[in-house]
Design a protein around this motif. Sequence first.
Motif, PDB file in Angstrom:
ATOM      1  N   ASP A 123     -20.680  28.467 -22.828  1.00 27.16           N
ATOM      2  CA  ASP A 123     -21.810  28.287 -21.916  1.00 27.16           C
ATOM      3  C   ASP A 123     -23.132  28.336 -22.671  1.00 27.16           C
ATOM      4  N   LEU A 124     -23.267  29.311 -23.599  1.00 32.09           N
ATOM      5  CA  LEU A 124     -24.505  29.414 -24.374  1.00 32.09           C
ATOM      6  C   LEU A 124     -24.737  28.153 -25.198  1.00 32.09           C
ATOM      7  N   LYS A 125     -23.679  27.641 -25.796  1.00 28.98           N
ATOM      8  CA  LYS A 125     -23.813  26.407 -26.586  1.00 28.98           C
ATOM      9  C   LYS A 125     -24.195  25.227 -25.705  1.00 28.98           C
ATOM     10  N   ALA A 126     -23.597  25.153 -24.502  1.00 24.83           N
ATOM     11  CA  ALA A 126     -23.923  24.051 -23.582  1.00 24.83           C
ATOM     12  C   ALA A 126     -25.367  24.133 -23.118  1.00 24.83           C
ATOM     13  N   LEU A 127     -25.894  25.346 -23.029  1.00 24.97           N
ATOM     14  CA  LEU A 127     -27.288  25.527 -22.634  1.00 24.97           C
ATOM     15  C   LEU A 127     -28.256  25.298 -23.794  1.00 24.97           C
ATOM     16  N   GLY A 128     -27.723  25.144 -25.000  1.00 26.58           N
ATOM     17  CA  GLY A 128     -28.575  24.940 -26.165  1.00 26.58           C
ATOM     18  C   GLY A 128     -29.198  26.225 -26.674  1.00 26.58           C
ATOM     19  N   ILE A 129     -28.542  27.354 -26.417  1.00 25.40           N
ATOM     20  CA  ILE A 129     -29.042  28.661 -26.864  1.00 25.40           C
ATOM     21  C   ILE A 129     -28.370  29.018 -28.185  1.00 25.40           C
ATOM     22  N   PRO A 130     -29.142  29.092 -29.273  1.00 27.04           N
ATOM     23  CA  PRO A 130     -28.532  29.424 -30.565  1.00 27.04           C
ATOM     24  C   PRO A 130     -28.252  30.925 -30.685  1.00 27.04           C
ATOM     25  N   PHE A 131     -27.150  31.282 -31.310  1.00 26.91           N
ATOM     26  CA  PHE A 131     -26.799  32.680 -31.558  1.00 26.91           C
ATOM     27  C   PHE A 131     -25.785  32.700 -32.698  1.00 26.91           C
ATOM     28  N   THR A 132     -25.751  33.790 -33.420  1.00 27.47           N
ATOM     29  CA  THR A 132     -24.849  33.900 -34.569  1.00 27.47           C
ATOM     30  C   THR A 132     -24.172  35.265 -34.537  1.00 27.47           C
ATOM     31  N   PRO A 133     -22.952  35.345 -34.015  1.00 29.10           N
ATOM     32  CA  PRO A 133     -22.260  36.637 -33.961  1.00 29.10           C
ATOM     33  C   PRO A 133     -21.927  37.174 -35.354  1.00 29.10           C
TER      34      PRO A 133
END
Length: 636
Positions: A431-441
């Motif tokens: 969902d985060l990727k589809a929203l275009g929200i970058p994050f790096t676990p």
Amino acid sequence: MAPQSLIAGFLGALLLAGLGQATSAVGQRVSDSSVAGAPLFESETFQVTNKSLAALKPNQTALFGFQSSSTTHNQPRKRCRLLPGDKSWPSDSTWSQFDDILGGALIKTVPLAASCYPSWPEYDSGKCKDISTNWTVSYEHDADPASIMWPLFEGRTCLPTAINTTSTCSIGGYSSYAVNVSTVAQVQLAVNFARNANLRLVVKNTGHDFNGKSTGAGGLGVWTHNLKDLEFIEKYNSSGYQGPVVKMGAGVQAFEVYEKAEKLGYTVVGGEGKTVGVAGGYVLGGGHSPMSSVYGLAADQVLALEVVLANGQFVTVTEETNPDLFWAIRGGGGGTYGVVTSIISRVHPKVGVTVSTFNFTTSANVSVETFWSGVRAYFKRFPAHADAGTYAYFWIIGTGPNSFQFLMNPFFAVNHTLTEFNTLLKPWFNDLKALGIPFTPNTTYYESFHPAWAAGFPLETIGSVTMMTGSRLFPRENWEDDSKFNATLRAIRSTVSMGHPLLAFNMKAELPDGYPEDSSNPAFRKTLMHAITSATWASNATNAQINSTMNTLTNNVLGKWRATCPEAGAYLSESDIMEPNFQQAFYGTNYGRLYKLKQRYDPTGLFYAPTGVGSENWQVKSEDGLPDQNGRLCRV
């Protein structure tokens, strides 16, 4: 009297000093057998008994003897507890006598920051610098007999000069004296003396409680921090449980029991905070844990407790010996029914944990609405994540006008490999990727609990006098009903948008099958989110301004949270001291029974703690008009 640095190790005969000479022993060694199914610690085998009290003179027994049923019914009920300077306040010679019978364990309290003030004999600029540097470090406060981790609630009476706008230092709301406990006899003598002399009694382990339950002006403190005995028993046998347990003294802290459990191959249900006293107010108030989604609350693990009651008697409390008190003391709150010297709790097998940290923010490419859509996508998965046995510790904070940050710090996936963690989190991450929200676990698997916990949870920052907190246990039904779910998200977004941070835990804390019921807040059994927020004020704010800020948090901010789940509650150890109808919020439907048991086991109201069971019968007349403990304690 003993200096603050002394750790009393006195285990021999305690002698009563009368007219300058020892006259009789008031403590004796007893058998280490206990109906709890495990031997008493050595510190618990030295006790005051009726036999040892028999040698005392009548006036001495009046000060240090046990409470009897006849004295309970015939003794006048004093309206207020004494303060220094009162006509009936114990004389210096009485305090000296008390110190003698304790074996030198009595401490005349000195505020932690007294070294910063030339008016105090302890003035030392070097020590002041050290205290000021470490003021927000929890180890600094838990190793002091009177200091608490939220000095706002002792009345801000003696602070490091860098944060003290009044430049004054007084004993204020700290206890006047404290007993550095190393034996049960010392606990009994302190309880008896406080009750018989009409002193305020406070119990301090580490001082973690958010509302300052372990402090009080004019108080005699029972400081249990140095009861560090710790023993794992592989084959424990009681009527309801057979298996491994840990017996720990009241002063054992999370980092200590976790380190030993790691060496022995066990997992313990304890706090996420490193310096929390596991067998103190933490477990007595319920105690949520990184293991709670799997094994329930810390209170649920307890199989037996060794306790000094308000009448001074030392008793073993189990489901068989005293089912009512066994139910009440596990979850009914610390400083309420007695002083716990040790507990016996279940332990569990070694378990692997995956720990992950990451964050996302608003930016030129992530709008405010997109950010909150990412938060919404996470909240939607709270039931699945908690039911999988995980425990997430996260923040949502405002970083500027229309600017926000989400911090996962950490996601604690108990009994999950890296692959299983990635499978569980994949729907949200997609969902985060589809929203275009970058994050790096940043994700790591650990073979056992201790290294995962040590890596995942930072040392608490405490000591603030310009902030107060409040909390709510949001129930599962707020996720099962779309309108309630939407209302929950609106309330959280409103809180953060108003400038209040959100610190929250996605977890559950259901009572495991086959475990005996306890008095922990029923709201815990239905929760999916324990949420905390706070309000701040300027360091030079007036008392009126502070009161106004506190009321705004209680009524306006937390009021929106309560409106989404009015029948739920809050965690009493991490709560708003001004919580409306605290009886319902902190104890739920258990309160009526808890109150009746309070009257049975503590008929004189010796044990008082703010928002504790029965506290509505008392009030503190604070000197500054704030809800702190710097004032006389009187019956309502």
